[in-house]
Structures are given as structure tokens and as C-alpha cells.
Design an enzyme around this catalytic site. Structure first.
Site, PDB file in Angstrom:
ATOM      1  N   GLY A  10     -13.896  27.228  -7.750  1.00 28.83           N
ATOM      2  CA  GLY A  10     -13.627  28.639  -7.458  1.00 28.83           C
ATOM      3  C   GLY A  10     -12.123  28.844  -7.410  1.00 28.83           C
ATOM      4  O   GLY A  10     -11.454  28.413  -6.472  1.00 28.83           O
ATOM      5  N   ASN A  13      -9.277  33.950  -4.779  1.00 24.62           N
ATOM      6  CA  ASN A  13      -8.187  34.115  -3.802  1.00 24.62           C
ATOM      7  C   ASN A  13      -7.960  32.875  -2.951  1.00 24.62           C
ATOM      8  O   ASN A  13      -6.826  32.413  -2.808  1.00 24.62           O
ATOM      9  CB  ASN A  13      -8.496  35.302  -2.880  1.00 24.62           C
ATOM     10  N   ILE A  14      -9.031  32.329  -2.379  1.00 22.09           N
ATOM     11  CA  ILE A  14      -8.849  31.163  -1.504  1.00 22.09           C
ATOM     12  C   ILE A  14      -8.486  29.940  -2.340  1.00 22.09           C
ATOM     13  O   ILE A  14      -7.542  29.205  -2.028  1.00 22.09           O
ATOM     14  CB  ILE A  14     -10.115  30.876  -0.665  1.00 22.09           C
ATOM     15  N   ARG A  89     -21.409  38.205   6.814  1.00 20.76           N
ATOM     16  CA  ARG A  89     -21.390  36.972   6.015  1.00 20.76           C
ATOM     17  C   ARG A  89     -22.801  36.613   5.570  1.00 20.76           C
ATOM     18  O   ARG A  89     -23.017  36.074   4.501  1.00 20.76           O
ATOM     19  CB  ARG A  89     -20.790  35.828   6.835  1.00 20.76           C
ATOM     20  N   VAL A 119     -16.540  26.176   1.909  1.00 18.76           N
ATOM     21  CA  VAL A 119     -15.835  27.353   2.427  1.00 18.76           C
ATOM     22  C   VAL A 119     -16.674  28.621   2.194  1.00 18.76           C
ATOM     23  O   VAL A 119     -16.532  29.619   2.886  1.00 18.76           O
ATOM     24  CB  VAL A 119     -14.460  27.493   1.723  1.00 18.76           C
ATOM     25  N   ASN A 121     -19.373  31.432   2.189  1.00 18.66           N
ATOM     26  CA  ASN A 121     -20.193  31.998   3.267  1.00 18.66           C
ATOM     27  C   ASN A 121     -21.614  32.331   2.818  1.00 18.66           C
ATOM     28  O   ASN A 121     -21.813  32.570   1.630  1.00 18.66           O
ATOM     29  CB  ASN A 121     -19.526  33.278   3.793  1.00 18.66           C
ATOM     30  N   HIS A 176     -20.179  30.116  12.159  1.00 22.92           N
ATOM     31  CA  HIS A 176     -19.084  30.972  11.680  1.00 22.92           C
ATOM     32  C   HIS A 176     -19.634  32.368  11.417  1.00 22.92           C
ATOM     33  O   HIS A 176     -19.786  32.802  10.286  1.00 22.92           O
ATOM     34  CB  HIS A 176     -18.511  30.364  10.398  1.00 22.92           C
TER      35      HIS A 176
HETATM   36  N1  APR Z   1     -18.977  28.175 -10.294  1.00 21.82           N
HETATM   37  C1  APR Z   1     -17.637  28.216 -10.225  1.00 21.82           C
HETATM   38  N2  APR Z   1     -16.957  29.301  -9.796  1.00 21.82           N
HETATM   39  C2  APR Z   1     -17.666  30.375  -9.430  1.00 21.82           C
HETATM   40  C3  APR Z   1     -19.073  30.397  -9.459  1.00 21.82           C
HETATM   41  C4  APR Z   1     -19.733  29.231  -9.923  1.00 21.82           C
HETATM   42  N3  APR Z   1     -21.061  29.161  -9.987  1.00 21.82           N
HETATM   43  N4  APR Z   1     -19.472  31.615  -9.026  1.00 21.82           N
HETATM   44  C5  APR Z   1     -18.384  32.321  -8.724  1.00 21.82           C
HETATM   45  N5  APR Z   1     -17.281  31.578  -8.971  1.00 21.82           N
HETATM   46  C6  APR Z   1     -15.879  31.937  -8.784  1.00 21.82           C
HETATM   47  C7  APR Z   1     -15.530  33.354  -9.183  1.00 21.82           C
HETATM   48  O1  APR Z   1     -15.352  33.470 -10.595  1.00 21.82           O
HETATM   49  C8  APR Z   1     -14.235  33.579  -8.400  1.00 21.82           C
HETATM   50  O2  APR Z   1     -13.081  33.272  -9.186  1.00 21.82           O
HETATM   51  O3  APR Z   1     -15.547  31.860  -7.398  1.00 21.82           O
HETATM   52  C9  APR Z   1     -14.335  32.606  -7.221  1.00 21.82           C
HETATM   53  C10 APR Z   1     -14.389  33.288  -5.855  1.00 21.82           C
HETATM   54  O4  APR Z   1     -13.154  33.869  -5.637  1.00 21.82           O
HETATM   55  P1  APR Z   1     -12.969  35.267  -4.860  1.00 21.82           P
HETATM   56  O5  APR Z   1     -13.971  36.252  -5.372  1.00 21.82           O
HETATM   57  O6  APR Z   1     -11.521  35.614  -4.905  1.00 21.82           O
HETATM   58  O7  APR Z   1     -13.442  34.903  -3.374  1.00 21.82           O
HETATM   59  P2  APR Z   1     -12.566  34.189  -2.197  1.00 21.82           P
HETATM   60  O8  APR Z   1     -11.887  35.246  -1.403  1.00 21.82           O
HETATM   61  O9  APR Z   1     -11.773  33.092  -2.765  1.00 21.82           O
HETATM   62  O10 APR Z   1     -13.750  33.633  -1.268  1.00 21.82           O
HETATM   63  C11 APR Z   1     -14.649  32.648  -1.740  1.00 21.82           C
HETATM   64  O11 APR Z   1     -15.153  31.921   0.483  1.00 21.82           O
HETATM   65  O12 APR Z   1     -14.658  32.930   2.525  1.00 21.82           O
HETATM   66  C12 APR Z   1     -15.624  32.689   1.568  1.00 21.82           C
HETATM   67  O13 APR Z   1     -17.049  34.587   1.785  1.00 21.82           O
HETATM   68  C13 APR Z   1     -16.080  33.993   0.995  1.00 21.82           C
HETATM   69  O14 APR Z   1     -17.945  33.097  -0.162  1.00 21.82           O
HETATM   70  C14 APR Z   1     -16.615  33.563  -0.337  1.00 21.82           C
HETATM   71  C15 APR Z   1     -15.732  32.372  -0.724  1.00 21.82           C
END
Ligand code: APR
EC number: 1.1.1.37
Length: 313
Positions: A10, A13-14, A89, A119, A121, A176
Site C-alpha cells: 500500500g 498516504n501512510i 473503523r 495497519v 483498519n 483500536h
Molecule cells: N494490494 C495492494 N495495495 C492495495 C490493495 C491491494 N489489494 N488495495 C488497496 N491498495 C492500496 C491503494 O491503491 C492505496 O494506494 O492501498 C493504498 C491505501 O492508501 P490510502 O488510501 O492513502 O490509505 P492510508 O491513509 O494510507 O490508510 C491505509 O490504514 O489507517 C488505516 O484505515 C486506514 O485501512 C486504511 C489503511
């Protein structure tokens, strides 16, 4: 230099914030993987282009292919959907379950000896999902929550008392979610109980704000959830494992008879203070809870249990 390898699943953002933090500390070489390959590659390249200025030698690469993640020492799962305003969440349960399940299958295949930090949720249930699907030892699969919740608690205390954040040791256990249990009796400012600095009313306000700390950010951002503090909290966990710091950090871990039933909780993952070192969960620290905290703990564990049961894992 032979560096460790960390995969971040992923590159949102995180994930991307974490990649930058890890690279700056030269903790490891980093592979960012995302279903959107362009995002992973673009963010990795952007981070590498900062390296001459920031002065780090760690390598960050982006990919959409799990073969590139092979033999990672640590895998961090941030893949999934974040919250939008008005969502809890728990509303993310079924969508993110499918994501974490498929990611965990790939981790099992390509990095069978990795530590896994979850990480996504709802955190405690997703940690349990990763544990079950990978079949990895329970000492090596952890959820990041308490480190973040405790940081929020500490920041709010610092803001109110105007004492350095460095002096504040805050503790939060439980799931959490909105039922998490910030522990004022174990929260100190340079070893002095926080209750000496703040009235009960002030502390209760801060505890309430901590419980809804994630929601406060979601309300402000509107399009996603918190990422700077979550990434910092993951960094703390990764460093404690890779550099064998043996820090005491509240993490979501699997509780059962063998590793220790924790105040009636067993057969699920939930946040408790642990010693985190080169073997992952090295020890679970048991705290004496007041009657009020004990009731809150039970409520929090029940909430996690209800979600786990919905998944029929
Ligand atoms: N495989 C790989 N990447 C994926 C998949 C998958 N099956 N599904 C989604 N993604 C990627 C998305 O393309 C995106 O780039 O995961 C990323 C998530 O990033 P953000 O939408 O920016 O979310 P973020 O704020 O990073 O949070 C991620 O952490 O705190 C928790 O609730 C929050 O579940 C969320 C996670």
C-alpha cells in the site's frame, strides 16, 4: 552495506510517508507495492530523488509484483480503504478483510520468515486475519495501534500542561476503536503521575479526545484518514524490532493461554503493552487495572470479539 529489507504493502498516504521515514533513518532497503503500480513506482522514485538532499543511502523501489518483495525481513500492511467522514473503523470490515487476506497469502508465499505489522483498519481484526492466513508464529504478527493512540494521548497532555512531549509516557490498551482504554494511572510526566498536573476533568476531556483522535483528523481532512502520526508509530515498532531495542510499546497481539490470557481475553488480537525486540513479541506486560479500567477493557475486548465473529475465520 548489507541492509535489511522492508516491504510496505500500500503506497498510499501512510505507506509512502513511512517509506520516507524509514529511508531517512537508513533502517533498511524498502519495497513499496500497490495494486496501482504507477503510484508505488512514482512515490519510490520521488523519495529516491530526495536522497541526495536529505543524505540517505537506503534504496526505495516501487512495484506491482510480489516477486520483488521476496525475503523481506518486515512487511507492513497499509493496503486498504481509509475512513471517510461519518464512517467508523468497523465500517471498513468486509472490504478491507478481502484486501488483507489476499495480501497475507502473498506474504506467506514470498516472505515466510517476515515480521508482519498490520495497519489496515479495523486494526485488531485485520491483525487476526493476517495471523490466521499467514499461519506465522504469533510473536511475529502485530498490529500498530497503541503506539499511535499513546502518542496522541501524550501530545494532548503536552499541549495542556505545556511540558515537553519528550517527558510524557502515555499508555493506551484495548482495541483500536472508540472503546480503547487510555490508562491515566500508568501515564506519567518524567515519572510523576499525570494526575499531579491535570485535574480529573481535564484528564477526562483529553481521554475522550484521544479515543476520537482518528475521527477528529478524518473530519478535518474529509478525503481520508491520519497518516503522519500513524507512519511515525510504525517507524517506532520497526526500529524496536530491527535494532532489538526491546521498547515497551502497546501493540495488538494474539492472546491465548500460552502467550498469556490477558484479563479474560483470549483467542483474539487486541492492544496490550509488550516488550518488542528481535523476536517480535518478547514479553507481555500485565498491568493492574482499576475497576473502571477493567470494565472499559472488557467492553473494548467485546467490541473486537463481535467483529471477529462476523468474519467466521
Ligand atoms: N494490494 C495492494 N495495495 C492495495 C490493495 C491491494 N489489494 N488495495 C488497496 N491498495 C492500496 C491503494 O491503491 C492505496 O494506494 O492501498 C493504498 C491505501 O492508501 P490510502 O488510501 O492513502 O490509505 P492510508 O491513509 O494510507 O490508510 C491505509 O490504514 O489507517 C488505516 O484505515 C486506514 O485501512 C486504511 C489503511
Amino acid at each position: 552495506m548489507d541492509r535489511k529489507k522492508i516491504t510496505i504493502v500500500g503506497a498510499g498516504n501512510i505507506g509512502s510517508t513511512l517509506a520516507l521515514l524509514l529511508a531517512r533513518r537508513e533502517t533498511a532497503d524498502i519495497t513499496l507495492i500497490d495494486i496501482n503500480e504507477g503510484i508505488a513506482k512514482g512515490k519510490a522514485l520521488d523519495i529516491m530523488e530526495a536522497s541526495p538532499i536529505l543524505g540517505f543511502n537506503a534504496h526505495v523501489v516501487g512495484t506491482g509484483n510480489y516477486e520483488d518483495t521476496a525475503n523481506s525481513d518486515v512487511v507492513v500492511i497499509t493496503a486498504g480503504f481509509p475512513r471517510k467522514p461519518g464512517m467508523s473503523r468497523d465500517d471498513l470490515l468486509f472490504k478491507n478483510f478481502e484486501v488483507v487476506k489476499s495480501v497475507s497469502e502473498q506474504i506467506k508465499k514470498y516472505s515466510p520468515n517476515a515480521f508482519v505489522i498490520v495497519v489496515t483498519n479495523p486494526l485488531d481484526v485485520m491483525t487476526y486475519t493476517a495471523l490466521k492466513v499467514t499461519g506465522f508464529p504469533k510473536e511475529k504478527v502485530l498490529g500498530m495501534a497503541g503506539a499511535l493512540d499513546a502518542a496522541r494521548f501524550a501530545y494532548f497532555i503536552s499541549e495542556k500542561t505545556k511540558i515537553s512531549v519528550e517527558n510524557i509516557r502515555a499508555f493506551v490498551i484495548g482495541g483500536h476503536g472508540d472503546d480503547m482504554v487510555p490508562l491515566k494511572n500508568y501515564t506519567t510526566i518524567s515519572g510523576v503521575p499525570v494526575t499531579k498536573f491535570l485535574s480529573e476533568e481535564e484528564l477526562n476531556k483529553i481521554i475522550e479526545r484521544t479515543r476520537f483522535g482518528g475521527g477528529e483528523i478524518v473530519q478535518l481532512l474529509k478525503t481520508g484518514s491520519a497518516f503522519y502520526a500513524p507512519a511515525a508509530a510504525i517507524l517506532e515498532m520497526v526500529i524496536s524490532i530491527l535494532w532489538n531495542k526491546r521498547k515497551i510499546i502497546p501493540c495488538s497481539v494474539y492472546l491465548d493461554g500460552e502467550i498469556g490470557e490477558y484479563y479474560g481475553a483470549s483467542g483474539l488480537c487486541v492492544g496490550v503493552p509488550i516488550v518488542l525486540g528481535r523476536n517480535g513479541v518478547e514479553e507481555i506486560i500485565k498491568l493492574d487495572l482499576s475497576e473502571e479500567e477493567w470494565q472499559q477493557w472488557k467492553k473494548s475486548v467485546e467490541s473486537v470479539k463481535r467483529l471477529v465473529e462476523k468474519l467466521h475465520l
